[in-house]
Design a protein around this motif. Structure first.
Motif, PDB file in Angstrom:
ATOM      1  N   UNK A   1      19.178  67.962  52.819  1.00 43.66           N
ATOM      2  CA  UNK A   1      20.004  69.027  53.385  1.00 43.66           C
ATOM      3  C   UNK A   1      21.465  68.840  52.979  1.00 43.66           C
ATOM      4  N   UNK A   2      21.875  67.576  52.788  1.00 41.93           N
ATOM      5  CA  UNK A   2      23.250  67.336  52.349  1.00 41.93           C
ATOM      6  C   UNK A   2      23.345  67.490  50.827  1.00 41.93           C
ATOM      7  N   UNK A   3      24.509  67.191  50.284  1.00 41.72           N
ATOM      8  CA  UNK A   3      24.730  67.379  48.844  1.00 41.72           C
ATOM      9  C   UNK A   3      24.784  66.073  48.069  1.00 41.72           C
ATOM     10  N   UNK A   4      24.430  64.964  48.714  1.00 43.11           N
ATOM     11  CA  UNK A   4      24.592  63.669  48.044  1.00 43.11           C
ATOM     12  C   UNK A   4      23.290  62.885  47.874  1.00 43.11           C
ATOM     13  N   UNK A   5      22.164  63.399  48.399  1.00 38.39           N
ATOM     14  CA  UNK A   5      20.889  62.681  48.321  1.00 38.39           C
ATOM     15  C   UNK A   5      19.803  63.555  47.711  1.00 38.39           C
ATOM     16  N   UNK A   6      18.994  62.946  46.841  1.00 38.30           N
ATOM     17  CA  UNK A   6      17.865  63.627  46.206  1.00 38.30           C
ATOM     18  C   UNK A   6      16.706  62.645  46.107  1.00 38.30           C
ATOM     19  N   UNK A   7      15.490  63.119  46.337  1.00 41.02           N
ATOM     20  CA  UNK A   7      14.294  62.292  46.194  1.00 41.02           C
ATOM     21  C   UNK A   7      13.628  62.576  44.853  1.00 41.02           C
TER      22      UNK A   7
ATOM     23  N   UNK B   1      23.559  64.317  39.148  1.00 35.11           N
ATOM     24  CA  UNK B   1      24.806  63.538  39.161  1.00 35.11           C
ATOM     25  C   UNK B   1      25.994  64.456  38.917  1.00 35.11           C
ATOM     26  N   UNK B   2      25.808  65.436  38.012  1.00 35.87           N
ATOM     27  CA  UNK B   2      26.914  66.354  37.704  1.00 35.87           C
ATOM     28  C   UNK B   2      27.242  67.268  38.878  1.00 35.87           C
ATOM     29  N   UNK B   3      26.322  67.342  39.863  1.00 32.54           N
ATOM     30  CA  UNK B   3      26.576  68.111  41.079  1.00 32.54           C
ATOM     31  C   UNK B   3      27.157  67.244  42.196  1.00 32.54           C
ATOM     32  N   UNK B   4      27.308  65.946  41.925  1.00 34.56           N
ATOM     33  CA  UNK B   4      27.886  65.060  42.927  1.00 34.56           C
ATOM     34  C   UNK B   4      26.886  64.240  43.713  1.00 34.56           C
ATOM     35  N   UNK B   5      25.605  64.299  43.341  1.00 34.99           N
ATOM     36  CA  UNK B   5      24.592  63.486  44.029  1.00 34.99           C
ATOM     37  C   UNK B   5      24.834  62.015  43.705  1.00 34.99           C
TER      38      UNK B   5
END
Length: 202
Positions: free
Chosen positions: A80-86, A122-126
Protein backbone atom coordinates in the motif's frame (compact mmCIF):
# COMPACT_ATOMS: atom_id res chain seq x y z
CA UNK A 1 15.63 -10.56 -30.73
CA UNK A 2 14.80 -11.30 -27.04
CA UNK A 3 12.42 -8.92 -25.31
CA UNK A 4 10.85 -8.13 -21.94
CA UNK A 5 7.30 -6.83 -21.65
CA UNK A 6 4.24 -6.70 -19.41
CA UNK A 7 2.13 -9.85 -19.49
CA UNK A 8 -1.61 -9.71 -20.15
CA UNK A 9 -4.47 -12.23 -20.03
CA UNK A 10 -3.54 -13.05 -23.64
CA UNK A 11 -0.37 -14.68 -22.25
CA UNK A 12 -2.31 -16.85 -19.79
CA UNK A 13 -1.86 -20.14 -21.66
CA UNK A 14 1.89 -19.62 -22.03
CA UNK A 15 2.23 -18.78 -18.33
CA UNK A 16 0.37 -21.98 -17.44
CA UNK A 17 2.58 -24.00 -19.78
CA UNK A 18 5.60 -23.04 -17.69
CA UNK A 19 3.78 -23.83 -14.44
CA UNK A 20 2.90 -27.28 -15.83
CA UNK A 21 6.60 -28.06 -16.27
CA UNK A 22 7.13 -27.84 -12.50
CA UNK A 23 5.74 -30.21 -9.88
CA UNK A 24 6.08 -28.34 -6.60
CA UNK A 25 6.59 -24.96 -5.04
CA UNK A 26 10.20 -25.77 -4.21
CA UNK A 27 10.73 -27.10 -7.71
CA UNK A 28 9.36 -23.91 -9.25
CA UNK A 29 10.65 -21.17 -6.93
CA UNK A 30 14.05 -22.87 -6.52
CA UNK A 31 14.20 -23.93 -10.19
CA UNK A 32 14.87 -27.50 -9.04
CA UNK A 33 13.60 -30.22 -11.38
CA UNK A 34 14.63 -32.90 -8.86
CA UNK A 35 12.30 -31.62 -6.11
CA UNK A 36 9.54 -34.11 -5.18
CA UNK A 37 6.10 -33.34 -6.59
CA UNK A 38 3.40 -31.89 -4.37
CA UNK A 39 -0.24 -32.82 -4.75
CA UNK A 40 -2.28 -30.24 -6.63
CA UNK A 41 0.67 -27.84 -6.95
CA UNK A 42 -0.06 -26.94 -10.57
CA UNK A 43 -3.71 -26.10 -9.99
CA UNK A 44 -2.98 -24.21 -6.78
CA UNK A 45 -0.24 -22.22 -8.55
CA UNK A 46 -2.64 -21.29 -11.35
CA UNK A 47 -5.35 -20.28 -8.88
CA UNK A 48 -2.80 -18.16 -7.02
CA UNK A 49 -1.68 -16.59 -10.28
CA UNK A 50 -5.29 -15.81 -11.21
CA UNK A 51 -5.79 -13.92 -7.96
CA UNK A 52 -2.62 -11.91 -8.51
CA UNK A 53 -3.29 -11.28 -12.21
CA UNK A 54 -6.48 -9.39 -11.53
CA UNK A 55 -5.09 -7.63 -8.46
CA UNK A 56 -4.49 -3.95 -9.09
CA UNK A 57 -1.22 -4.06 -7.15
CA UNK A 58 0.38 -6.89 -9.16
CA UNK A 59 2.76 -6.58 -12.10
CA UNK A 60 3.64 -9.51 -14.35
CA UNK A 61 6.57 -9.34 -16.76
CA UNK A 62 7.86 -11.96 -19.14
CA UNK A 63 11.06 -12.70 -21.03
CA UNK A 64 10.57 -13.77 -24.65
CA UNK A 65 13.26 -15.52 -26.69
CA UNK A 66 14.33 -14.87 -30.28
CA UNK A 67 11.30 -16.78 -31.56
CA UNK A 68 8.90 -14.73 -29.43
CA UNK A 69 8.23 -17.59 -27.01
CA UNK A 70 7.69 -16.86 -23.31
CA UNK A 71 10.53 -18.61 -21.45
CA UNK A 72 10.36 -17.02 -17.98
CA UNK A 73 8.08 -14.75 -15.99
CA UNK A 74 8.01 -12.87 -12.71
CA UNK A 75 5.28 -11.39 -10.53
CA UNK A 76 5.92 -8.30 -8.42
CA UNK A 77 3.28 -7.17 -5.90
CA UNK A 78 3.17 -3.60 -4.63
CA UNK A 79 2.39 -2.77 -1.01
CA UNK A 80 0.00 0.00 0.00
CA UNK A 81 2.96 2.31 0.60
CA UNK A 82 5.44 3.43 -2.06
CA UNK A 83 8.62 1.88 -0.67
CA UNK A 84 7.93 -1.90 -0.48
CA UNK A 85 7.40 -4.51 -3.20
CA UNK A 86 7.18 -8.31 -3.03
CA UNK A 87 8.84 -10.54 -5.61
CA UNK A 88 6.12 -13.17 -5.30
CA UNK A 89 6.92 -15.64 -8.10
CA UNK A 90 9.79 -16.31 -10.51
CA UNK A 91 9.48 -19.20 -12.96
CA UNK A 92 11.46 -20.26 -15.99
CA UNK A 93 10.91 -22.93 -18.63
CA UNK A 94 13.27 -25.82 -17.81
CA UNK A 95 13.05 -27.05 -21.41
CA UNK A 96 13.98 -23.77 -23.08
CA UNK A 97 17.74 -24.42 -23.04
CA UNK A 98 18.47 -20.95 -21.67
CA UNK A 99 22.09 -19.89 -21.30
CA UNK A 100 23.42 -19.59 -17.76
CA UNK A 101 26.67 -19.08 -15.88
CA UNK A 102 28.60 -22.24 -15.03
CA UNK A 103 26.87 -23.94 -12.11
CA UNK A 104 24.13 -21.29 -11.89
CA UNK A 105 20.61 -22.28 -10.84
CA UNK A 106 18.97 -19.51 -12.87
CA UNK A 107 19.44 -18.54 -16.50
CA UNK A 108 20.88 -15.21 -17.61
CA UNK A 109 17.48 -14.41 -19.15
CA UNK A 110 15.59 -14.83 -15.88
CA UNK A 111 18.17 -12.82 -13.94
CA UNK A 112 17.88 -10.04 -16.53
CA UNK A 113 14.10 -10.15 -16.21
CA UNK A 114 14.15 -9.86 -12.42
CA UNK A 115 16.78 -7.12 -12.54
CA UNK A 116 14.65 -5.22 -15.04
CA UNK A 117 11.74 -5.31 -12.62
CA UNK A 118 13.88 -4.30 -9.67
CA UNK A 119 15.27 -1.38 -11.65
CA UNK A 120 11.76 -0.33 -12.67
CA UNK A 121 10.59 -0.14 -9.08
CA UNK A 122 13.87 1.37 -7.83
CA UNK A 123 13.33 4.25 -10.25
CA UNK A 124 9.97 4.84 -8.52
CA UNK A 125 11.64 5.06 -5.11
CA UNK A 126 11.05 1.51 -3.85
CA UNK A 127 13.74 0.77 -1.28
CA UNK A 128 12.78 -2.71 -0.01
CA UNK A 129 11.92 -5.97 -1.73
CA UNK A 130 10.37 -8.93 0.08
CA UNK A 131 10.59 -12.62 -0.77
CA UNK A 132 9.58 -15.98 0.66
CA UNK A 133 12.50 -18.43 0.59
CA UNK A 134 12.50 -22.18 1.15
CA UNK A 135 14.47 -23.01 4.30
CA UNK A 136 17.67 -24.90 3.49
CA UNK A 137 17.49 -23.89 -0.16
CA UNK A 138 18.27 -20.20 0.13
CA UNK A 139 21.22 -20.62 -2.25
CA UNK A 140 18.79 -21.62 -5.01
CA UNK A 141 16.70 -18.45 -4.74
CA UNK A 142 17.07 -15.89 -7.51
CA UNK A 143 18.48 -13.40 -4.97
CA UNK A 144 21.52 -15.65 -4.47
CA UNK A 145 22.63 -15.32 -8.10
CA UNK A 146 25.75 -13.12 -8.12
CA UNK A 147 24.37 -11.02 -11.00
CA UNK A 148 20.98 -10.44 -9.38
CA UNK A 149 20.66 -6.91 -8.03
CA UNK A 150 19.27 -8.28 -4.77
CA UNK A 151 22.69 -9.79 -4.02
CA UNK A 152 23.83 -6.19 -3.40
CA UNK A 153 20.97 -5.47 -0.99
CA UNK A 154 21.02 -6.00 2.78
CA UNK A 155 19.22 -9.29 3.47
CA UNK A 156 17.30 -9.78 6.71
CA UNK A 157 15.25 -12.78 7.79
CA UNK A 158 12.01 -11.40 9.24
CA UNK A 159 9.95 -14.46 10.22
CA UNK A 160 10.22 -18.25 9.99
CA UNK A 161 7.20 -20.14 8.69
CA UNK A 162 7.15 -23.86 9.54
CA UNK A 163 5.42 -26.08 7.00
CA UNK A 164 1.63 -25.71 7.15
CA UNK A 165 1.74 -22.34 8.96
CA UNK A 166 0.24 -19.23 7.44
CA UNK A 167 2.11 -15.93 7.73
CA UNK A 168 1.23 -13.66 10.65
CA UNK A 169 -0.94 -10.57 10.20
CA UNK A 170 0.87 -7.79 8.40
CA UNK A 171 2.70 -9.97 5.89
CA UNK A 172 -0.12 -10.77 3.48
CA UNK A 173 1.54 -8.56 0.88
CA UNK A 174 4.42 -11.03 0.92
CA UNK A 175 2.34 -14.21 1.01
CA UNK A 176 -1.05 -15.22 2.36
CA UNK A 177 -0.99 -19.03 2.12
CA UNK A 178 0.72 -21.86 3.94
CA UNK A 179 3.34 -24.07 2.23
CA UNK A 180 4.01 -27.75 2.87
CA UNK A 181 7.72 -26.96 3.30
CA UNK A 182 9.47 -24.80 5.89
CA UNK A 183 9.99 -21.30 4.55
CA UNK A 184 10.94 -17.84 5.77
CA UNK A 185 10.10 -14.28 4.83
CA UNK A 186 13.09 -12.10 3.95
CA UNK A 187 13.45 -8.38 3.47
CA UNK A 188 16.05 -6.98 1.05
CA UNK A 189 16.87 -3.34 1.80
CA UNK A 190 18.56 -1.05 -0.71
CA UNK A 191 21.88 0.26 0.67
CA UNK A 192 21.38 3.41 -1.43
CA UNK A 193 17.72 4.24 -2.13
CA UNK A 194 16.90 6.52 -5.04
CA UNK A 195 16.51 9.64 -2.89
CA UNK A 196 19.98 9.18 -1.40
CA UNK A 197 21.44 8.42 -4.83
CA UNK A 198 19.99 11.60 -6.31
CA UNK A 199 21.24 13.64 -3.36
CA UNK A 200 24.73 12.19 -3.81
CA UNK A 201 24.76 13.31 -7.45
CA UNK A 202 24.24 16.99 -6.62
Amino acid sequence: MPSIRFLTPADYADICDIIDKHGSGRGAWCNDTTAPERRQFRQLAKDHMDLCFYHAMSNFWGYFDDAGKLVSWVNFTRWIDNTNVTIRSVLEDPDAGLARQAGAVWSDATVDLVNWGIGFFWSEGVSAFWCRLFSGYESRHISAHPHCLLSEYQREKVVDLPGGQKPPAGYQRVTWSSFDDDTAIYKFSDPMPLAEYLESRK
